[in-house]
Design a protein around this motif. Structure first.
Motif, PDB file in Angstrom:
ATOM      1  N   ASP A  90       0.812  -1.215   0.000  1.00  0.00           N
ATOM      2  CA  ASP A  90       0.000   0.000   0.000  1.00  0.00           C
ATOM      3  C   ASP A  90       0.845   1.265   0.000  1.00  0.00           C
ATOM      4  N   VAL A  91       2.019   1.222   0.631  1.00  0.00           N
ATOM      5  CA  VAL A  91       2.846   2.437   0.650  1.00  0.00           C
ATOM      6  C   VAL A  91       3.670   2.581  -0.622  1.00  0.00           C
ATOM      7  N   GLY A  92       3.570   1.592  -1.530  1.00  0.00           N
ATOM      8  CA  GLY A  92       4.202   1.774  -2.835  1.00  0.00           C
ATOM      9  C   GLY A  92       5.259   0.772  -3.222  1.00  0.00           C
ATOM     10  N   ALA A  93       5.516  -0.258  -2.386  1.00  0.00           N
ATOM     11  CA  ALA A  93       6.491  -1.280  -2.771  1.00  0.00           C
ATOM     12  C   ALA A  93       5.982  -2.047  -3.991  1.00  0.00           C
ATOM     13  N   ASP A  94       6.884  -2.405  -4.886  1.00  0.00           N
ATOM     14  CA  ASP A  94       6.508  -3.159  -6.084  1.00  0.00           C
ATOM     15  C   ASP A  94       6.354  -4.652  -5.788  1.00  0.00           C
ATOM     16  N   ASP A  95       7.059  -5.139  -4.788  1.00  0.00           N
ATOM     17  CA  ASP A  95       6.959  -6.549  -4.406  1.00  0.00           C
ATOM     18  C   ASP A  95       7.408  -6.662  -2.951  1.00  0.00           C
ATOM     19  N   TYR A  96       7.160  -7.835  -2.372  1.00  0.00           N
ATOM     20  CA  TYR A  96       7.382  -8.037  -0.942  1.00  0.00           C
ATOM     21  C   TYR A  96       7.889  -9.463  -0.766  1.00  0.00           C
ATOM     22  N   VAL A  97       9.077  -9.618  -0.185  1.00  0.00           N
ATOM     23  CA  VAL A  97       9.677 -10.941   0.013  1.00  0.00           C
ATOM     24  C   VAL A  97       9.926 -11.147   1.498  1.00  0.00           C
ATOM     25  N   SER A  98       9.423 -12.267   2.042  1.00  0.00           N
ATOM     26  CA  SER A  98       9.584 -12.558   3.460  1.00  0.00           C
ATOM     27  C   SER A  98      10.835 -13.401   3.710  1.00  0.00           C
ATOM     28  N   LYS A  99      11.533 -13.085   4.799  1.00  0.00           N
ATOM     29  CA  LYS A  99      12.660 -13.910   5.231  1.00  0.00           C
ATOM     30  C   LYS A  99      12.130 -15.124   5.999  1.00  0.00           C
ATOM     31  N   PRO A 100      12.795 -16.288   5.871  1.00  0.00           N
ATOM     32  CA  PRO A 100      13.906 -16.562   4.952  1.00  0.00           C
ATOM     33  C   PRO A 100      13.387 -16.735   3.527  1.00  0.00           C
ATOM     34  N   PHE A 101      14.239 -16.495   2.548  1.00  0.00           N
ATOM     35  CA  PHE A 101      13.811 -16.587   1.158  1.00  0.00           C
ATOM     36  C   PHE A 101      14.872 -17.331   0.351  1.00  0.00           C
ATOM     37  N   SER A 102      14.459 -17.788  -0.803  1.00  0.00           N
ATOM     38  CA  SER A 102      15.378 -18.442  -1.731  1.00  0.00           C
ATOM     39  C   SER A 102      16.053 -17.373  -2.595  1.00  0.00           C
ATOM     40  N   PRO A 103      17.391 -17.348  -2.649  1.00  0.00           N
ATOM     41  CA  PRO A 103      18.067 -16.378  -3.525  1.00  0.00           C
ATOM     42  C   PRO A 103      17.601 -16.475  -4.972  1.00  0.00           C
ATOM     43  N   ALA A 104      17.349 -17.691  -5.454  1.00  0.00           N
ATOM     44  CA  ALA A 104      16.896 -17.852  -6.840  1.00  0.00           C
ATOM     45  C   ALA A 104      15.541 -17.188  -7.049  1.00  0.00           C
ATOM     46  N   GLU A 105      14.628 -17.353  -6.058  1.00  0.00           N
ATOM     47  CA  GLU A 105      13.322 -16.712  -6.179  1.00  0.00           C
ATOM     48  C   GLU A 105      13.458 -15.195  -6.138  1.00  0.00           C
ATOM     49  N   LEU A 106      14.326 -14.678  -5.272  1.00  0.00           N
ATOM     50  CA  LEU A 106      14.517 -13.235  -5.191  1.00  0.00           C
ATOM     51  C   LEU A 106      15.036 -12.696  -6.513  1.00  0.00           C
ATOM     52  N   MET A 107      16.015 -13.381  -7.133  1.00  0.00           N
ATOM     53  CA  MET A 107      16.542 -12.918  -8.418  1.00  0.00           C
ATOM     54  C   MET A 107      15.437 -12.889  -9.477  1.00  0.00           C
ATOM     55  N   ALA A 108      14.572 -13.900  -9.456  1.00  0.00           N
ATOM     56  CA  ALA A 108      13.466 -13.940 -10.417  1.00  0.00           C
ATOM     57  C   ALA A 108      12.506 -12.770 -10.185  1.00  0.00           C
ATOM     58  N   ARG A 109      12.248 -12.467  -8.913  1.00  0.00           N
ATOM     59  CA  ARG A 109      11.353 -11.338  -8.604  1.00  0.00           C
ATOM     60  C   ARG A 109      11.984 -10.016  -9.028  1.00  0.00           C
ATOM     61  N   ILE A 110      13.282  -9.877  -8.821  1.00  0.00           N
ATOM     62  CA  ILE A 110      13.983  -8.659  -9.240  1.00  0.00           C
ATOM     63  C   ILE A 110      13.851  -8.470 -10.749  1.00  0.00           C
ATOM     64  N   ARG A 111      14.119  -9.529 -11.503  1.00  0.00           N
ATOM     65  CA  ARG A 111      14.020  -9.420 -12.966  1.00  0.00           C
ATOM     66  C   ARG A 111      12.593  -9.101 -13.399  1.00  0.00           C
ATOM     67  N   ALA A 112      11.610  -9.699 -12.719  1.00  0.00           N
ATOM     68  CA  ALA A 112      10.210  -9.448 -13.081  1.00  0.00           C
ATOM     69  C   ALA A 112       9.831  -7.986 -12.838  1.00  0.00           C
ATOM     70  N   VAL A 113      10.253  -7.436 -11.691  1.00  0.00           N
ATOM     71  CA  VAL A 113       9.939  -6.033 -11.386  1.00  0.00           C
ATOM     72  C   VAL A 113      10.635  -5.104 -12.376  1.00  0.00           C
ATOM     73  N   LEU A 114      11.893  -5.389 -12.702  1.00  0.00           N
ATOM     74  CA  LEU A 114      12.611  -4.553 -13.659  1.00  0.00           C
ATOM     75  C   LEU A 114      11.946  -4.595 -15.029  1.00  0.00           C
ATOM     76  N   ARG A 115      11.454  -5.771 -15.438  1.00  0.00           N
ATOM     77  CA  ARG A 115      10.765  -5.860 -16.734  1.00  0.00           C
ATOM     78  C   ARG A 115       9.470  -5.066 -16.718  1.00  0.00           C
ATOM     79  N   ARG A 116       8.762  -5.081 -15.586  1.00  0.00           N
ATOM     80  CA  ARG A 116       7.521  -4.295 -15.507  1.00  0.00           C
ATOM     81  C   ARG A 116       7.791  -2.809 -15.644  1.00  0.00           C
ATOM     82  N   HIS A 117       8.899  -2.364 -15.066  1.00  0.00           N
ATOM     83  CA  HIS A 117       9.230  -0.943 -15.138  1.00  0.00           C
ATOM     84  C   HIS A 117       9.835  -0.564 -16.482  1.00  0.00           C
ATOM     85  N   ASN A 118      10.436  -1.520 -17.163  1.00  0.00           N
ATOM     86  CA  ASN A 118      11.009  -1.259 -18.487  1.00  0.00           C
ATOM     87  C   ASN A 118      10.617  -2.400 -19.407  1.00  0.00           C
ATOM     88  N   PRO A 119       9.454  -2.301 -20.066  1.00  0.00           N
ATOM     89  CA  PRO A 119       8.966  -3.390 -20.917  1.00  0.00           C
ATOM     90  C   PRO A 119       9.889  -3.709 -22.086  1.00  0.00           C
TER      91      PRO A 119
END
Length: 233
Positions: free
Chosen positions: A94-123
């Motif tokens: 609600d305050v404007g974060a593009d995604d939210y990852v809870s600890k503990p997390f998988s580094p591979a999943e985090l990298m995938a989320r990072i790429r997905a958010v970057l693609r949304r911001h730059n199609p």
């Protein structure tokens, strides 16, 4: 691309840094909220990985400030926190974060989320290609074409063009170009940037092509997002 890690646990910073640098990202970090805001203003990152619970200034407050700030309101933010309740996730989004990852997390999943958010911001970005206007950069084959015409670039011009295309539409100072292309620990004169800009322009442009690299007097350069590749007659 540069990612700012805002996290008060040094071990977590190093884990994130290792994984991000392994994926080819440039990394900077801050251990508290006030330092984070200074880093955002001075280093202009392309994304922020933001812990919720921080000394001096909370991650929630940083996110609020970013969304109120004209310059940074579109800066991608992923919140990383141990607060995994649904109400916390909703509040973070609600305050404007593009995604939210809870600890503990998988580094591979985090990298995938990072790429997905970057693609949304730059199609125009995908895993293998970057396309801006009529310029296509193939990151796997290490080739660049414009309007179907293959371009021949040296290694520095290729890195410079990639840095531009990943930030198309943004005005970049010579200092940002130096840090992003040559690295922060390498001494290179400002005029070196201008030399490589001229080489890149020569490779990009034929007689009737629009010059996509706009010079912003006393500031730096901007790679335009324009969709026409021919000069007006």
């Amino acid at each position: 691309m540069k990612i700012l890690i805002v996290e008060d646990e040094p071990s977590m910073v190093e884990l994130l840094r290792y994984n991000l640098e392994s994926e080819g990202f440039e990394v900077c970090s801050a251990l508290d909220g006030e330092e984070a805001w200074l880093c955002i203003e001075e280093q202009k990152p392309d994304m922020v990985l933001l812990d919720w619970m921080l000394p001096k200034l909370s991650g929630i407050e940083i996110c609020r400030r970013l969304r109120r700030d004209q310059e940074f309101r579109n800066l991608p933010v992923i919140m990383i926190t141990a607060r995994g309740e649904e109400s916390d996730r909703v509040r973070g989004l609600d305050v404007g974060a593009d995604d939210y990852v809870s600890k503990p997390f998988s580094p591979a999943e985090l990298m995938a989320r990072i790429r997905a958010v970057l693609r949304r911001h730059n199609p125009n970005m995908s895993n293998d290609n970057i396309t801006v206007a009529d310029v296509v950069m193939d990151l796997v084959a290490y080739k660049v074409s414009r309007d179907g015409r293959e371009l021949h670039l040296g290694p520095t011009e290729f890195k410079l063009l990639r840095f531009f295309m990943e930030r198309a539409g943004r005005v970049l100072t010579r200092e940002q170009l130096l840090d992003g292309v040559w690295g922060q620990n390498v001494y290179v004169e400002d005029r070196t940037v201008d030399v490589h800009i001229r080489r890149l322009r020569k490779a990009l442009n034929e007689d009737n092509d629009v010059d996509l690299i706009r010079t912003v007097r006393a500031v730096g350069y901007c790679f335009e997002k324009g969709d026409s590749n021919k000069k007006a007659s």
